[in-house]
Scaffold this active site. Structure first.
Site, PDB file in Angstrom:
ATOM      1  N   HIS B  83       0.823  -1.204   0.000  1.00 38.87           N
ATOM      2  CA  HIS B  83       0.000   0.000   0.000  1.00 38.87           C
ATOM      3  C   HIS B  83       0.863   1.262   0.000  1.00 38.87           C
ATOM      4  O   HIS B  83       0.583   2.230  -0.713  1.00 38.87           O
ATOM      5  CB  HIS B  83      -0.922  -0.047   1.232  1.00 38.87           C
ATOM      6  CG  HIS B  83      -1.680   1.197   1.466  1.00 38.87           C
ATOM      7  ND1 HIS B  83      -1.371   2.085   2.462  1.00 38.87           N
ATOM      8  CD2 HIS B  83      -2.747   1.727   0.818  1.00 38.87           C
ATOM      9  CE1 HIS B  83      -2.214   3.095   2.423  1.00 38.87           C
ATOM     10  NE2 HIS B  83      -3.060   2.912   1.441  1.00 38.87           N
ATOM     11  N   GLU B  86       2.216   1.784  -3.364  1.00 34.35           N
ATOM     12  CA  GLU B  86       1.171   2.325  -4.238  1.00 34.35           C
ATOM     13  C   GLU B  86       1.134   3.847  -4.126  1.00 34.35           C
ATOM     14  O   GLU B  86       1.085   4.553  -5.132  1.00 34.35           O
ATOM     15  CB  GLU B  86      -0.181   1.713  -3.830  1.00 34.35           C
ATOM     16  CG  GLU B  86      -1.373   2.254  -4.587  1.00 34.35           C
ATOM     17  CD  GLU B  86      -2.512   2.648  -3.648  1.00 34.35           C
ATOM     18  OE1 GLU B  86      -3.030   1.766  -2.928  1.00 34.35           O
ATOM     19  OE2 GLU B  86      -2.907   3.838  -3.643  1.00 34.35           O
ATOM     20  N   HIS B  87       1.189   4.352  -2.915  1.00 30.00           N
ATOM     21  CA  HIS B  87       1.203   5.814  -2.720  1.00 30.00           C
ATOM     22  C   HIS B  87       2.422   6.436  -3.391  1.00 30.00           C
ATOM     23  O   HIS B  87       2.324   7.449  -4.077  1.00 30.00           O
ATOM     24  CB  HIS B  87       1.243   6.151  -1.222  1.00 30.00           C
ATOM     25  CG  HIS B  87      -0.109   6.279  -0.589  1.00 30.00           C
ATOM     26  ND1 HIS B  87      -0.524   7.407   0.077  1.00 30.00           N
ATOM     27  CD2 HIS B  87      -1.153   5.413  -0.517  1.00 30.00           C
ATOM     28  CE1 HIS B  87      -1.759   7.232   0.545  1.00 30.00           C
ATOM     29  NE2 HIS B  87      -2.152   6.028   0.198  1.00 30.00           N
ATOM     30  N   GLU B 159      -4.667   7.849   7.140  1.00 28.86           N
ATOM     31  CA  GLU B 159      -5.537   6.908   6.434  1.00 28.86           C
ATOM     32  C   GLU B 159      -5.822   5.708   7.330  1.00 28.86           C
ATOM     33  O   GLU B 159      -6.962   5.254   7.449  1.00 28.86           O
ATOM     34  CB  GLU B 159      -4.860   6.463   5.125  1.00 28.86           C
ATOM     35  CG  GLU B 159      -5.806   5.726   4.187  1.00 28.86           C
ATOM     36  CD  GLU B 159      -5.134   5.246   2.903  1.00 28.86           C
ATOM     37  OE1 GLU B 159      -4.012   5.700   2.590  1.00 28.86           O
ATOM     38  OE2 GLU B 159      -5.751   4.404   2.231  1.00 28.86           O
TER      39      GLU B 159
END
Lengths: 431, 452
Positions: B83, B86-87, B159
Site C-alpha cells: 500500500h 502504491e502511494h 488513512e
C-alpha cells in the site's frame, strides 16, 4: 440519443432518454413533495413497506424470485432529498429484451411487477397496510437512523448542515427523524400513500431502446389512473446572508477529528453558478485542487480534504479529516486557500485542469442511465431545462476573473469540529 | 515521443501476438495481446464516453514473505508495504505530480491495494493515448527517496486512523484473526502505524524490483479505443526485463479456525456480527478455482438470499435490521464465506444460521431456485458490460487466472445443482466457523484496539 417528454395525464409526465447504447433499461416513478418534517418519515417508510409484498407477489421471496427469473432485474423503493424537495418512488432496471434466451419481454414483465407493487399493496381487513409490515419497517428505519453515527465522515457533514440550516427545510433529515417515525401507524401511512397518489406531481423517467410510441402506450395504460391536478410545491429556499458565524465543537471516541465548514454559496438558478462550480473544483474538487495540494500534499495535515457544492440549496461544504491538535493550523490553511483565490492566485494550469476534469465529469453522465436520470430530475426541480452538454459548455466559457470574483459570494456560516477523544494509537502489529 | 534503444529490430515476425475473442451472447469482443515485454493486455472496445484503463500487479498486502530465485534468503517486508508503494509510485524524478499530469489531459487517476493486487487506473473521455503513456510511464519508473518516503508517513497514518474508526472494518479484521492463526491477512492492508514506521526507500525498491515486473502485471482497457493503438503505445513505452521467479511463502493452513468467537466494543448503535466459514482446499489449477468460485457464489445465493424463506424471515421478523449480507472469496491465497448483519442478538442469529445450514445439507438446495439464480447471475454479468469501469475490473479479476469474463459466464451455465449440494456438505462444517461480534461501547468503555 434522443430525449422526449410527454405529459401523459394532468399529474404524470414521462421523460424518455432513448438510446440503444445500454444493455440495461431503467424506469423510475417519482412522487414529488416538499421536504417537511411531517412528510419525510412517511415518505421514507412507504417505499420499503410497498416492496415487501403486493397482491400478486405477496412476500419478498416471491418478488426476489420473480426478479431473478427476469434475468436479475432490479426493483428499488427509495426516498431521496434533492435540496428541499423529496422524491419518493420505485424504480426498476432490467436487461434489454434481446438478451432473454427464452424470448420473454423482460421490460413489460418487470413493469407489471413494479405496477403491482405500486398500485396493489397488501392490506389487512381494515383496508390499510398490514401492521406487521409497518412495524417491521419502522423498527428498521429507527435503527438506521441510530446507526448513522457509524459513518463518521457523513455524520460530521450532516451535523454541520443541520446546525447551519436550523429552521430551514434543508435541516430536516431525509428520513424525518426518530420521533416522527415512531409516531407512524398503518392507517396514517395508508392515508399518506393515498394522498401521494392523488396529489403529488409524478415524474416518470425511462432510459432504454424501446420505440417512443410503444413506450407511451405501455406507460399510459398503466398510469392513466393517476389523473388529478397536482399540488404546486414550494421550491428550495436559498439563503444569501449570514448573521453570525456558528462555531460548534462536539466529541466522540474516535481517533481522527473531522472538520466541516459550511458556506453559503450560489444555487443553480443563479447566473454565476457555472463560475461557482469552477471555483469549487479549483478549491477542492479535483486531484490537483488547492485543498488537496496544499493542506494534504504540502502540509501533510490530513488524508482527506475536499469541497462539495449542493446546487439546489447553494451550499458549499469543506471537509477535512485531521488530527485534533492540527485543528487551528488546518482551519488557517483552508481559509488561506480561499483567500488566495480572492487575491487572483488561480493559475492557467489550475483553471485548465479544473475545466478538463469537469468536462470529463459531464461527458461521463451520458454513460449511465442513473446519472442521466439524476441530472434531468435535478435540473427540472429547479425549473431548468438543459442537458449536461449545455452546462459543460457554460463551464468552459468561465474565465479566471469570473472565478476570482465568485469567491466574494462565499459567506462562511458554520464551523463544525468533531473531535476524537482517542489519541491515534501506536497499536501492535496485527499478529 | 520517447526514443527507445532496442537490442533487436521489430519485424512482423516479432509482432506481439494479438487474438480476438468474440462473444455472441454478450455481443462483445476482447482483444488479447501477449506483449513481447511480458505484459498481458486486454482491450474490450466499447462505444461509451468514458475509457477506463487499469494496470495491475500481482502484489498485495499478503505478499510479505517470499523467496526470489536469484537470492539466497527469504525476504520479509513490513506490513503495509504494498500500500505504501502504491502511494509512492506516483512520485516522479522530475518533481511533477502524476495527478497533475493526468489532470492536464482531463483524466481522473486513482489506485488501490487489495490482499493480492495493486491496481493503478485512469478514466478519461479524451486524450486516451497521452493518458495511457502517462500511466505506463509512472508505473514503470519508480522514484523513492528518503525524503519523499518520510513525507508520506503522516498521510498514511491518517488513512490508517480513518479506517480504524470504521466499526465494520474493525469487525471484519477481528473475524479474519479468528480464522487464521499465522497469516498476513490478519493485518490491515494499509499496515499499522508501527509497521509502516519500518518502511524505508530500500523496502520499496526491494518490493518493486521483485513484483513490478511486466510478466507479473496486466493491463485492461475498455472504451472507444483501437487495440492497435494500445499495441503501438506498449511497443514504444515498454521494455522487456528479466523474468525472475518469486515464490510466496505462506504457512500451510489448517481447515479448522484458530478462534471460535470474539467480541469487540466499538462506536456502533446496535450489535453486528461477521460469521466466517474457512476453506483451505484451493486448487493449483486456475480453471478449477474459477469453477469453485462460481459454485461458492451460487451456494450463497441459494442459501442466504431473500428468495430463501430463512433469510426473508430473519428480515421480516425484525431479527436482523437489514438483509443478511453474504459473500464468498476464493483465490490462490485464501478462501472463505462471510455472513454479516446488524441485530440485537448475534449469538442467537448465529445458531439459527447453523441450523439452517444443517437443514440445507440434509434437504439439498431448491432446484427451481438454483436454475433461476443462474439466470440472475448471467443477467448481472451482462449488465456489467454497460460500464467500462466494471468491464475493466471484471477482466482484471480474471486475467491473472488466465480466463475471461466470457468463459466465466459460460461456466455459470454449466454448473449443476448436485455440485453445489456437494460443496455445501463439504465446506460448511462447524469446525470451520467463527463468529466476531461488535457491541456498542459505552462512552467510558473505550475500545482498545482489540489486539491479542
Amino acid at each position: 440519443m434522443e430525449i422526449k417528454t410527454k405529459q401523459l395525464t394532468k399529474a404524470v409526465r414521462l421523460t424518455a432518454i432513448l438510446t440503444d447504447k445500454f444493455k440495461q433499461s431503467r424506469l423510475s416513478v417519482n412522487f414529488i413533495t416538499e421536504r417537511r418534517r411531517e412528510n419525510c418519515a412517511k415518505n421514507s417508510l412507504l417505499p420499503s413497506v410497498l416492496v415487501r409484498g403486493s397482491k400478486n407477489f405477496p412476500t419478498m421471496s416471491h418478488i426476489c424470485e420473480r426478479l431473478d427469473y427476469l434475468y436479475g432485474a432490479g426493483l428499488y423503493g427509495y426516498n431521496r432529498s434533492r435540496g428541499e424537495m423529496q422524491l419518493t418512488g420505485i424504480s426498476m432496471t432490467c436487461l434489454s429484451d434481446k438478451y432473454a434466451f427464452d424470448g420473454i419481454s423482460i421490460f413489460k414483465e418487470t413493469l407489471e411487477l413494479l405496477c403491482d407493487v405500486l398500485f396493489c399493496p397488501l392490506t389487512d381487513e381494515n383496508g390499510v397496510f398490514v401492521r406487521e409490515a409497518v412495524e417491521g419497517e419502522k423498527e428498521k428505519q429507527i435503527r438506521y437512523i441510530k446507526a448513522k453515527i457509524n459513518n463518521k465522515n457523513r455524520y460530521a457533514q450532516r451535523r454541520c448542515e443541520e446546525i447551519m440550516c436550523e429552521g430551514e427545510n434543508y435541516a430536516v433529515p431525509t428520513d424525518g427523524g426518530e420521533e416522527e417515525t415512531v409516531a407512524i401507524d398503518p392507517s396514517a401511512l395508508f392515508e399518506h400513500y393515498k394522498k401521494l397518489l392523488s396529489s403529488a406531481p409524478v415524474e416518470i423517467y425511462y432510459t432504454g431502446d424501446l420505440d417512443f410510441d410503444t413506450l407511451c402506450t405501455c406507460i399510459c395504460e398503466k398510469f392513466k389512473i393517476l389523473d388529478y391536478v397536482p399540488v404546486k410545491n414550494t421550491p428550495t429556499q436559498v439563503k444569501r446572508q449570514v448573521e453570525k458565524i456558528k462555531n460548534v465543537h462536539e466529541t466522540l471516541p474516535v481517533s481522527q477529528g473531522r472538520l466541516c465548514i459550511g458556506i453559503r454559496a450560489l444555487d443553480m438558478t443563479h447566473k454565476d453558478y457555472p463560475a461557482m462550480v469552477l471555483l469549487r473544483t479549483v478549491l477542492g474538487g479535483s486531484g490537483v485542487a488547492k485543498l488537496f495540494m496544499n493542506v494534504r500534499e504540502k502540509m501533510s495535515l490530513c488524508y482527506s480534504c475536499y469541497a462539495t457544492l449542493e446546487g439546489m440549496k447553494g451550499i458549499m461544504m469543506i471537509y477535512a479529516g485531521i488530527d485534533p491538535e492540527n485543528k487551528e493550523k488546518a482551519l488557517e490553511a483552508i481559509f488561506e486557500q480561499i483567500e488566495s483565490i480572492k487575491r487572483g492566485e488561480v493559475s492557467d494550469f489550475e483553471l485548465e485542469a479544473a475545466k478538463s476534469e469537469l468536462a470529463n465529469t459531464y461527458r461521463e453522465i451520458y454513460d449511465s442511465p442513473a446519472s442521466l436520470e439524476s441530472w434531468f430530475i435535478g435540473r427540472r426541480l429547479s425549473g431548468l431545462d438543459l442537458t449536461p452538454k449545455d452546462f459543460s459548455d457554460s463551464l468552459m466559457a468561465v474565465s479566471r476573473e469570473d472565478v476570482v470574483k465568485c469567491a466574494d459570494y462565499l459567506l462562511t456560516d458554520t464551523v463544525y469540529f468533531l473531535e476524537g477523544t482517542e489519541p491515534a494509537m501506536d497499536d501492535d502489529d496485527g499478529e | 515521443m520517447r526514443e527507445q534503444n532496442l537490442p533487436w529490430t521489430m519485424t512482423t515476425e516479432n509482432k506481439p501476438y494479438m487474438k480476438i475473442i468474440n462473444s455472441e451472447i454478450f455481443d462483445e469482443k476482447c482483444y488479447v495481446i501477449n506483449h513481447f515485454s511480458g505484459l498481458d493486455i486486454y482491450v474490450i472496445p466499447k462505444k461509451l464516453t468514458t475509457t477506463y484503463a487499469l494496470i495491475g500487479t500481482k502484489f498485495g498486502s499478503l505478499d510479505i514473505n517470499f523467496k526470489r530465485e536469484d537470492k539466497e534468503c527469504v525476504t520479509t517486508l513490513p506490513y503495509g508495504t504494498a500500500h505504501y508503494l502504491e502511494h509512492k509510485l506516483f512520485e516522479n524524478s522530475d518533481g511533477e505530480d502524476t495527478f497533475e499530469k493526468f489532470a492536464k489531459y482531463g483524466a481522473a487517476a486513482n489506485a488501490y491495494t487489495s490482499f493480492s493486487e495493486t491496481r493503478y487506473l485512469f478514466s478519461c473521455s479524451q486524450n486516451f493515448e497521452k493518458c495511457l503513456e502517462i500511466l505506463l510511464e509512472f508505473v514503470t519508473n519508480p522514484y523513492f527517496t528518503e525524503e519523499n518516503v518520510e513525507k508520506e508517513r503522516g498521510i498514511i497514518r491518517q488513512e490508517i486512523n480513518m479506517y480504524k474508526d470504521n466499526p465494520t472494518n474493525k469487525l471484519f479484521y477481528t473475524m479474519l484473526r479468528l480464522m487464521y492463526e499465522d497469516h498476513p491477512i490478519r493485518c490491515e492492508i494499509s499496515g499499522t502505524v508501527k509497521s509502516i514506521g519500518n518502511i524505508t526507500k530500500q523496502t520499496l525498491y526491494t518490493a518493486y524490483d521483485s513484483f513490478y515486473r511486466l510478466s507479473n502485471m496486466a493491463l485492461c482497457i475498455s472504451g472507444d479505443v483501437d487495440p492497435k493503438t494500445v499495441e503501438e503505445i506498449a511497443d514504444r513505452m515498454l521494455q522487456p526485463a528479466e523474468d525472475i521467479k518469486v515464490e510466496r511463502i505462506l504457512r500451510k493452513q489448517e481447515s479448522r479456525v484458530f478462534g471460535k468467537k470474539e467480541t469487540i466494543y466499538v462506536q456502533v448503535s446496535e450489535p453486528m456480527f461477521y460469521m466466517g466459514i474457512k476453506d483451505v482446499n484451493i486448487s493449483q489449477n486456475p480453471k478449477e478455482r474459477m469453477r469453485k468460485s462460481i459454485i461458492m457464489d451460487l451456494a450463497c445465493e441459494c442459501m442466504f438470499s431473500v428468495t430463501n424463506p430463512f433469510a426473508r424471515r430473519l428480515y421480516e421478523d425484525g431479527i436482523v435490521t437489514s438483509h443478511l449480507s453474504y459473500d464468498s472469496d476464493h483465490t490462490e491465497q485464501f478462501s472463505f464465506f462471510t455472513l454479516c448483519a446488524s441485530c440485537d442478538d448475534p449469538e442467537s442469529v448465529y445458531e439459527m444460521i447453523c441450523d439452517h445450514i444443517e437443514n440445507t445439507k440434509k434437504e439439498g438446495i431448491d432446484q427451481k431456485i438454483f436454475e433461476i439464480k443462474k439466470r440472475a447471475a448471467f443477467g448481472a454479468l451482462v449488465s456489467e458490460f454497460d460500464s467500462t469501469e466494471d468491464i475493466a475490473n471484471n477482466f482484471m479479476d480474471d486475467i491473472f487466472e488466465g480466463v475471461t469474463t466470457f468463459e466465466y459466464a459460460e461456466t455459470i451455465r454449466d454448473i449443476k445443482a448436485a455440485e453445489v449440494d456437494l460443496a455445501i456438505k463439504e465446506m460448511f462444517q462447524k469446525d470451520y466457523y467463527c463468529l466476531a461480534i461488535a457491541r456498542p461501547a459505552d462512552n467510558e468503555e473505550i475500545q482498545g484496539d482489540a489486539d491479542e
